[in-house]
Design a protein around this motif. Structure first.
Motif, PDB file in Angstrom:
ATOM      1  N   GLY B 261       0.795  -1.229   0.000  1.00  0.00           N
ATOM      2  CA  GLY B 261       0.000   0.000   0.000  1.00  0.00           C
ATOM      3  C   GLY B 261       0.821   1.269   0.000  1.00  0.00           C
ATOM      4  N   ILE B 262       2.139   1.163  -0.318  1.00  0.00           N
ATOM      5  CA  ILE B 262       2.998   2.355  -0.390  1.00  0.00           C
ATOM      6  C   ILE B 262       3.261   2.672  -1.863  1.00  0.00           C
ATOM      7  CG2 ILE B 262       5.270   3.297   0.175  1.00  0.00           C
ATOM      8  CD1 ILE B 262       5.222   1.256   2.582  1.00  0.00           C
ATOM      9  N   VAL B 322      16.340  13.792   3.181  1.00  0.00           N
ATOM     10  CA  VAL B 322      16.620  13.028   1.958  1.00  0.00           C
ATOM     11  C   VAL B 322      17.710  12.017   2.289  1.00  0.00           C
ATOM     12  CG1 VAL B 322      17.506  13.195  -0.405  1.00  0.00           C
ATOM     13  CG2 VAL B 322      16.033  15.011   0.520  1.00  0.00           C
ATOM     14  N   LEU B 323      17.487  10.759   1.960  1.00  0.00           N
ATOM     15  CA  LEU B 323      18.521   9.745   2.233  1.00  0.00           C
ATOM     16  C   LEU B 323      19.160   9.250   0.936  1.00  0.00           C
ATOM     17  CD1 LEU B 323      17.324   7.362   5.099  1.00  0.00           C
ATOM     18  CD2 LEU B 323      18.642   9.477   5.235  1.00  0.00           C
ATOM     19  N   ARG B 324      20.440   8.932   1.044  1.00  0.00           N
ATOM     20  CA  ARG B 324      21.150   8.331  -0.088  1.00  0.00           C
ATOM     21  C   ARG B 324      21.476   6.881   0.223  1.00  0.00           C
ATOM     22  NH1 ARG B 324      26.198  11.985  -0.196  1.00  0.00           N
ATOM     23  NH2 ARG B 324      25.561  12.183   1.976  1.00  0.00           N
ATOM     24  N   VAL B 325      21.251   6.017  -0.769  1.00  0.00           N
ATOM     25  CA  VAL B 325      21.704   4.626  -0.691  1.00  0.00           C
ATOM     26  C   VAL B 325      22.775   4.518  -1.762  1.00  0.00           C
ATOM     27  CG1 VAL B 325      21.038   2.207  -0.899  1.00  0.00           C
ATOM     28  CG2 VAL B 325      19.360   3.910  -0.131  1.00  0.00           C
ATOM     29  N   ALA B 326      24.003   4.186  -1.354  1.00  0.00           N
ATOM     30  CA  ALA B 326      25.087   4.253  -2.330  1.00  0.00           C
ATOM     31  C   ALA B 326      26.147   3.233  -2.020  1.00  0.00           C
ATOM     32  CB  ALA B 326      25.694   5.663  -2.314  1.00  0.00           C
ATOM     33  N   GLY B 327      27.135   3.143  -2.905  1.00  0.00           N
ATOM     34  CA  GLY B 327      28.316   2.345  -2.612  1.00  0.00           C
ATOM     35  C   GLY B 327      29.073   2.994  -1.466  1.00  0.00           C
ATOM     36  N   VAL B 345      18.223  -4.364  -3.060  1.00  0.00           N
ATOM     37  CA  VAL B 345      16.809  -4.218  -2.705  1.00  0.00           C
ATOM     38  C   VAL B 345      16.636  -3.952  -1.204  1.00  0.00           C
ATOM     39  CG1 VAL B 345      14.642  -5.512  -2.532  1.00  0.00           C
ATOM     40  CG2 VAL B 345      15.977  -5.571  -4.660  1.00  0.00           C
ATOM     41  N   VAL B 346      17.385  -4.692  -0.391  1.00  0.00           N
ATOM     42  CA  VAL B 346      17.240  -4.572   1.065  1.00  0.00           C
ATOM     43  C   VAL B 346      17.644  -3.167   1.524  1.00  0.00           C
ATOM     44  CG1 VAL B 346      18.117  -5.422   3.288  1.00  0.00           C
ATOM     45  CG2 VAL B 346      17.586  -7.041   1.440  1.00  0.00           C
ATOM     46  N   ASP B 347      18.783  -2.674   0.994  1.00  0.00           N
ATOM     47  CA  ASP B 347      19.262  -1.340   1.395  1.00  0.00           C
ATOM     48  C   ASP B 347      18.273  -0.247   0.994  1.00  0.00           C
ATOM     49  OD1 ASP B 347      22.025  -2.395   2.039  1.00  0.00           O
ATOM     50  OD2 ASP B 347      21.935  -2.842  -0.099  1.00  0.00           O
ATOM     51  N   ILE B 348      17.761  -0.371  -0.222  1.00  0.00           N
ATOM     52  CA  ILE B 348      16.840   0.660  -0.715  1.00  0.00           C
ATOM     53  C   ILE B 348      15.545   0.629   0.097  1.00  0.00           C
ATOM     54  CG2 ILE B 348      15.525   1.454  -2.736  1.00  0.00           C
ATOM     55  CD1 ILE B 348      17.784   0.040  -4.443  1.00  0.00           C
ATOM     56  N   THR B 349      15.037  -0.591   0.357  1.00  0.00           N
ATOM     57  CA  THR B 349      13.793  -0.732   1.118  1.00  0.00           C
ATOM     58  C   THR B 349      13.949  -0.139   2.523  1.00  0.00           C
ATOM     59  OG1 THR B 349      13.375  -2.773  -0.083  1.00  0.00           O
ATOM     60  CG2 THR B 349      12.033  -2.391   1.865  1.00  0.00           C
ATOM     61  N   ARG B 350      15.104  -0.436   3.137  1.00  0.00           N
ATOM     62  CA  ARG B 350      15.330   0.061   4.500  1.00  0.00           C
ATOM     63  C   ARG B 350      15.346   1.600   4.521  1.00  0.00           C
ATOM     64  NH1 ARG B 350      20.487  -1.316   5.643  1.00  0.00           N
ATOM     65  NH2 ARG B 350      19.975  -3.517   5.814  1.00  0.00           N
ATOM     66  N   GLN B 353      11.813   2.932   4.148  1.00  0.00           N
ATOM     67  CA  GLN B 353      11.029   2.778   5.389  1.00  0.00           C
ATOM     68  C   GLN B 353      11.418   3.828   6.431  1.00  0.00           C
ATOM     69  OE1 GLN B 353      11.776  -1.361   5.899  1.00  0.00           O
ATOM     70  NE2 GLN B 353       9.816  -1.982   4.968  1.00  0.00           N
ATOM     71  N   GLN B 354      12.736   4.095   6.495  1.00  0.00           N
ATOM     72  CA  GLN B 354      13.242   5.095   7.430  1.00  0.00           C
ATOM     73  C   GLN B 354      12.661   6.482   7.105  1.00  0.00           C
ATOM     74  OE1 GLN B 354      17.500   4.461   7.552  1.00  0.00           O
ATOM     75  NE2 GLN B 354      17.774   6.232   8.907  1.00  0.00           N
TER      76      GLN B 354
END
Lengths: 364, 359
Positions: B261-262, B322-327, B345-350, B353-354
């Motif tokens: 639902g997101i 704003v969060l960054r998911v990166a190397g 996928v796990v890093d981006i999802t986390r 959610q945050q």
């Protein structure tokens, strides 16, 4: 590929430092207008050089790399090339560029800190001068490839200093010219100094011309202060490049009678006696003595020519000093063919900043 | 992956008086062939299309002619257009770049291949000091319409120097466009756009997805616009921004969150320089939340530039940081540990959610 090969490097010189003949003269020497053009362009180059240094010393121009003592090489490049050929110059090639149609004022405009000095009157397809060392060499083989692909009977002449031969680009470019049979002539202005580093610290090779052997192309060493040898070598190399797609390397031995640039002081690292000795070999006086010996020159002609050249320099200086500033947006408008919308805000900021600077100036 | 995307043209572009790019746009053949292609095949199809259409286009690089490129991107070009226009060069990246600058200055349109991005460094002097400046320093007299293609990024268990993502180094250079496709269809259209662009374009190919999911492509010569982000999927709750191979993981995340639902809006930046912030700002104005994902090291990356611009222009729209998911800011690990480095996928999802949990 075969194992055992023997190579040698030929040294070409017609005029010794006193302007006396070492060899029978080439046929083109009967072309008096050409012979006189070599002389007049060398004199013009020297006067332009003096004026550029004077403009820098009086705060009217920025840092400038003099060509004092090396005039014969660039003048002969300019005169030996056909209009349709392409020049890929380095930063001591103003004489060749002027012969090929650049306004002498552009020398002052460029070194005065204005990008319009690279425009070459908007018409030429020659590359602008190159400030990073040796990068013009690989571009030049690209230009030669383009000319060959497009079926043009045009040749590329590219020049560099002796320091540039230590860079990989030099070997990479010559190597490709050999592999692809490109219509290109490489000319080294070997003035013995790369700022403060003498040639002996650039290479242990006996000549720079021999580096052509490793690329499988022809290499020749000439007395770079002997305009007859330089013109003969370059024009013959251009002819072979045009007719037979044969690339060549010409090492022109000369001497940097000036500092590296106006920001340099060569007395810190160079022996005064060495400099004095090399003044005995400089090309302008040497060629003038030759003209006298040939009965082509006298004091009246010299005076008239000096006046003509001075007139050209005076016009160039007044054109340079009278040139109006470019609009402020020029610093971003030539980045792309079309300004990306992402840069529109910054372009507007530049205009605002320009207004602010100007109104501050008004208050003072 | 969602095939449904729209190229959003920013509203302020309308104020520009610049003429339209005549070299861009459609060049429809009478009967466009339609093919199922993976990304590297789409690149090959675009190269064939443009070499047939424009005799000024030449392809050069190491192993591009007889071998068809180590990834087969240039397959069949030499057979179709001859060894005069498809050139195997000596093994020297600086030469390849300088050669391309020289060719481009005289009216050709060189497309150079650097075999892996990790080998581009010898070419950078030519790209930065000359390609990016030729138009400017000749005041428009000479130009540099070249494309440099480079496979980049990790995830294929390649040797050292074959897996880095250094797009930010290039994006920092004024005068260079840096374009990164994330699917076969966008690879086809963006490469055509890059070749037709009158200025230098660096075209970075995410090799991890070279042979991923095939897409149906009309070989109609239709270029996609550069300097434009693509909104791949519309959403209300959060804007997820990425480019290149990582778009696949981002799509998966969006699918999974949709089931919960997101609603995630996914933006493929595509041209990382110049950056189309209008599309991003429009999206964040709607969602109020943003996560940026990229494979390159975090510090000094393009994610930082996007986040900084959001701070400058959208502070009051934002409901969360704003969060960054990166190397990581470390040397790209060799194959055995590269999974540890690569964002997934796990890093981006986390991260999402945050951001959603904030406030």
């Amino acid at each position: 590929m075969r194992g055992r090969q023997q190579f040698s490097i030929h040294f070409l010189q017609y005029l010794d430092p006193q302007g006396k003949l070492d060899l029978p003269l080439p046929e083109w020497i009967t072309d008096t207008p050409l012979v006189l053009a070599i002389y007049e362009n060398m004199v013009l180059a020297r006067l332009l050089d003096q004026k550029a240094v004077a403009l820098q010393r009086t705060g009217q121009m920025g840092t400038y790399p003099s060509i004092l003592g090396q005039e014969a090489i660039s003048v002969c490049i300019g005169l030996a090339m056909a209009k349709r050929d392409v020049l890929v110059p380095y930063y001591r090639d103003a004489p060749a560029q002027i012969i090929r149609g650049m306004s002498p004022a552009e020398v002052f405009i460029y070194w005065g800190g204005d990008e319009r000095g690279g425009n070459l009157n908007g018409a030429s397809r020659d590359l602008p001068i190159c400030v990073p060392i040796a990068t013009q060499l690989t571009q030049a083989v690209g230009v030669a490839t383009a000319l060959k692909m497009q079926g043009e009977e045009a040749v590329v002449v590219v020049s560099c200093g002796d320091g540039a031969t230590s860079k990989g680009d030099f070997m990479e470019a010559m190597n490709l010219a050999g592999v692809w049979d490109l219509p290109i002539v490489f000319v080294i202005n070997n003035n013995r100094w790369a700022i403060s580093v003498p040639l002996a610290q650039q290479t242990r090779a006996a000549t720079l011309a021999q580096k052509a052997i490793a690329a499988g192309i022809e290499g020749l060493q000439v007395d770079g202060n002997d305009p007859i040898a330089v013109y003969e070598a370059i024009s013959k190399a251009i002819q072979r490049a045009r007719e037979d797609q044969q690339p060549a390397l010409i090492e022109a031995l000369t001497y940097r009678l000036c500092d590296h640039t106006t920001a340099d002081d060569a007395s810190r690292y160079r022996d005064a006696d060495e400099l004095k000795a090399h003044w005995q070999e400089e090309p302008v006086l040497r060629f003038q003595q030759f003209l006298h010996q040939q009965g082509l020159w006298d004091a009246d002609r010299e005076k008239a020519m000096q006046q003509r050249c001075q007139q050209v320099i005076d016009t160039a200086v007044s054109d340079y000093l009278a040139l109006e500033a470019e609009p402020p947006s020029a610093i971003i408008d030539y980045l792309h063919a079309f300004l990306p919308y992402a840069l529109e805000t910054q372009r507007a900021e530049i205009l605002l900043k320009d207004n602010a600077i100007k109104s501050q100036g008004d208050r003072k | 992956m969602s095939a449904n995307f729209s190229a959003t043209k920013p509203s302020q572009a309308g104020t520009s008086t610049a003429p339209t790019r005549e070299s861009s746009g459609t060049h429809t053949t009478t009967e466009a062939e339609t093919k199922d292609c993976v990304l590297v095949e789409a690149i090959n199809m675009a190269l064939h299309y443009e070499m047939a259409r424009d005799p000024a286009v030449v392809v050069l690089g190491e192993d591009v002619a007889s071998n068809g490129g180590v990834f087969r991107a240039t397959l069949g070009l030499k057979q179709a257009y001859g060894s005069e226009r498809v050139l195997d060069t000596p093994l020297a990246e600086g030469l390849i770049a300088g050669l391309s600058v020289g060719m481009a200055s005289q009216g050709l349109k060189p497309i150079a291949e650097i075999q892996f991005m990790g080998f581009m460094f010898a070419a950078l002097e030519q790209l930065i000091c000359h390609a990016a400046r030729m138009r400017n320093r000749t005041r428009g007299r000479l130009t540099c319409p070249l494309v440099v293609r480079m496979p980049f990024g990790g995830g294929i268990h390649a040797p050292e120097h074959h897996s880095e993502s250094t797009e930010a180094l290039l994006a920092h250079i004024p005068g260079l466009r840096v374009v990164i496709p994330s699917s076969a269809t966008r690879a086809y259209g963006l490469l055509l756009g890059a070749i037709r662009d009158p200025d230098p374009v660096i075209f970075l190919e995410p090799k991890r997805i070279y042979r991923a999911q095939a897409q149906r492509i009309d070989n109609d010569g239709q270029a996609l616009p550069l300097d434009t982000c693509f909104t791949l999927r519309e959403g209300e709750d959060l804007t997820l921004i990425s480019w290149g191979a990582l778009i696949s993981e981002c799509s998966q995340v969006a699918d999974q969150l949709h089931a919960q639902g997101i609603s995630v809006e996914l933006i493929d930046v595509a041209t990382v320089s110049p950056l189309d912030m209008a599309t991003i700002l429009q999206s964040v104005a709607k969602t109020g939340r943003c996560v940026i994902a990229h494979e390159a090291p975090k510090s000094g990356g393009i994610g930082g530039e996007i986040a900084a611009q959001l701070a400058e222009h959208a502070l009051l729209d934002l409901k969360a940081p704003v969060l960054r998911v990166a190397g990581y800011d470390t040397v790209m690990p060799y194959a055995k540990q590269e999974a540890l480095y690569l964002p997934g996928v796990v890093d981006i999802t986390r991260a999402i959610q945050q951001v959603l949990a904030f406030g």
